[in-house]
Design a protein around this motif. Structure first.
Motif, PDB file in Angstrom:
ATOM      1  N   GLY A   1      49.324 -11.028  -4.071  1.00 47.02           N
ATOM      2  CA  GLY A   1      48.354 -11.786  -4.833  1.00 47.02           C
ATOM      3  C   GLY A   1      46.979 -11.788  -4.200  1.00 47.02           C
ATOM      4  O   GLY A   1      46.704 -11.080  -3.233  1.00 47.02           O
ATOM      5  N   PRO A   2      46.076 -12.635  -4.739  1.00 47.33           N
ATOM      6  CA  PRO A   2      44.660 -12.540  -4.399  1.00 47.33           C
ATOM      7  C   PRO A   2      44.245 -13.168  -3.080  1.00 47.33           C
ATOM      8  O   PRO A   2      43.246 -12.753  -2.494  1.00 47.33           O
ATOM      9  N   ILE A   3      44.944 -14.194  -2.609  1.00 42.37           N
ATOM     10  CA  ILE A   3      44.548 -14.872  -1.377  1.00 42.37           C
ATOM     11  C   ILE A   3      45.707 -14.763  -0.407  1.00 42.37           C
ATOM     12  O   ILE A   3      46.754 -15.391  -0.589  1.00 42.37           O
TER      13      ILE A   3
ATOM     14  N   THR B   1      41.589  -5.825 -13.013  1.00 43.68           N
ATOM     15  CA  THR B   1      41.648  -6.831 -11.961  1.00 43.68           C
ATOM     16  C   THR B   1      41.000  -6.280 -10.699  1.00 43.68           C
ATOM     17  O   THR B   1      40.605  -5.114 -10.635  1.00 43.68           O
ATOM     18  N   VAL B   2      40.856  -7.143  -9.691  1.00 42.84           N
ATOM     19  CA  VAL B   2      40.264  -6.761  -8.412  1.00 42.84           C
ATOM     20  C   VAL B   2      41.381  -6.298  -7.478  1.00 42.84           C
ATOM     21  O   VAL B   2      42.465  -6.894  -7.461  1.00 42.84           O
TER      22      VAL B   2
ATOM     23  N   GLY C   1      44.115  -9.345  -7.975  1.00 38.08           N
ATOM     24  CA  GLY C   1      43.898 -10.627  -8.636  1.00 38.08           C
ATOM     25  C   GLY C   1      42.407 -10.915  -8.827  1.00 38.08           C
ATOM     26  O   GLY C   1      41.609  -9.991  -8.807  1.00 38.08           O
ATOM     27  N   PRO C   2      41.989 -12.164  -8.968  1.00 35.87           N
ATOM     28  CA  PRO C   2      42.864 -13.328  -9.096  1.00 35.87           C
ATOM     29  C   PRO C   2      43.608 -13.367 -10.431  1.00 35.87           C
ATOM     30  O   PRO C   2      44.670 -13.950 -10.547  1.00 35.87           O
TER      31      PRO C   2
ATOM     32  N   ILE D   1      35.494 -10.877 -13.369  1.00 35.36           N
ATOM     33  CA  ILE D   1      36.911 -11.050 -13.038  1.00 35.36           C
ATOM     34  C   ILE D   1      37.099 -12.127 -11.978  1.00 35.36           C
ATOM     35  O   ILE D   1      37.834 -13.085 -12.178  1.00 35.36           O
ATOM     36  N   GLY D   2      36.425 -11.995 -10.852  1.00 39.44           N
ATOM     37  CA  GLY D   2      36.563 -12.986  -9.780  1.00 39.44           C
ATOM     38  C   GLY D   2      36.663 -12.300  -8.436  1.00 39.44           C
ATOM     39  O   GLY D   2      36.213 -11.159  -8.273  1.00 39.44           O
ATOM     40  N   GLU D   3      37.266 -12.987  -7.472  1.00 36.61           N
ATOM     41  CA  GLU D   3      37.334 -12.441  -6.123  1.00 36.61           C
ATOM     42  C   GLU D   3      38.714 -12.628  -5.514  1.00 36.61           C
ATOM     43  O   GLU D   3      39.478 -13.510  -5.913  1.00 36.61           O
TER      44      GLU D   3
END
Length: 277
Positions: A107-109, A149-150, A181-182, A269-271
């Protein structure tokens, strides 16, 4: 639509709130991302009319990978001319493909344990496949993409480049080396799905930046070329390539160190954030 996963369950995301797909569709769609993405047109139509007032709050740390169990993870080498140049190669005439093994996807984090050697960063925009298919013509290729997605194509260069031929896939598949993600964002949400800006920071230093319009082989071209050989399956990922600025091509080379934070962002999208130890 923005979609992702919470505790492994597919959700539709609206800001800091999420709607559990299986629960709120009355079981019409599965909590399993691959199963529901196989029916992406129907799922997307349902999501467009879903009552987001029933969405529940979550924190970004709870998000998992938008497609947590891809069966195939494709990746593209040298898909930006400046990166090809810094690596000492001519821009390719055909996409140079390898795979990241699915066990590396996270996942993202995350916190990532660095293996010995020369661990490096590579920001990428990642395509999440929806219904998929075999021998998809380019004019219909975007229809096979559920969202963007990133991603980070983290790479341990010592393993990646050892031997002839080199061990690309192995060196890029250590645990945690495929953060995504995110969320995944459907292509219709972007003003121009072929021109997204992105950047990545190591601490306070911006180490990479670019736009997807600079790709040698755009997303729809990659989908058509890959699916000409391999049927694309729901939930599959395509890491579409990285721009210039990777650590092993610096003078002197610069590699990831314990304690460092890598932040990767894509417009619209985000980070994602990776802390290394």
């Amino acid at each position: 639509m923005r979609f992702g996963t919470l505790a492994g369950r597919l959700v539709v995301v609206d800001g800091d709130r999420a709607l559990d797909v299986e629960k709120h569709s009355g079981g019409r769609f599965s909590a399993d991302a691959n199963t529901t993405l196989a029916h992406f047109a129907e799922f997307s139509a349902w999501a467009a009319g879903a009552d987001l007032a029933e969405a529940e709050p979550f924190t970004e740390a709870e998000l998992g990978a938008p497609s947590p169990r891809p069966r195939q993870v494709f990746a593209v080498a040298l898909n930006y001319r400046p990166h090809a140049a810094e690596a000492g190669f001519q821009p390719p005439d055909e996409p140079l493909l390898f795979t990241k093994f699915p066990s590396c996807v996270t996942g993202p984090i995350t916190e990532v344990t660095l293996p010995p050697g020369k661990p490096d960063w590579e920001i990428e925009v990642v395509a999440v496949i929806g219904t998929g298919g075999h021998r998809i013509p380019r004019e219909r290729a975007w229809d096979a993409v559920a969202g963007l997605t990133v991603g980070q194509d983290l790479s341990e260069r010592a393993v990646q480049l050892q031997g002839k031929p080199a061990q690309f896939s192995l060196g890029k598949s250590f645990p945690g080396f495929g953060p995504t993600g995110p969320v995944a964002v459907t292509p219709d949400e972007f003003e121009d799905r072929d021109d997204l800006g992105f950047e990545c920071f190591l601490g306070d230093e911006r180490v990479q930046y670019g736009r997807t319009s600079e790709m040698i082989f755009p997303v729809d071209d990659l989908v058509a070329r890959i699916s000409a050989v391999c049927p694309l399956l729901p939930g599959d990922l395509i890491f579409t390539g990285t721009p210039a600025g990777v650590g092993n091509r610096r003078e002197p080379p610069r590699y990831l160190q314990p304690g460092e934070l890598l932040v990767s962002r894509v417009d619209g999208i985000g980070e994602i954030r990776q802390r290394f130890h």
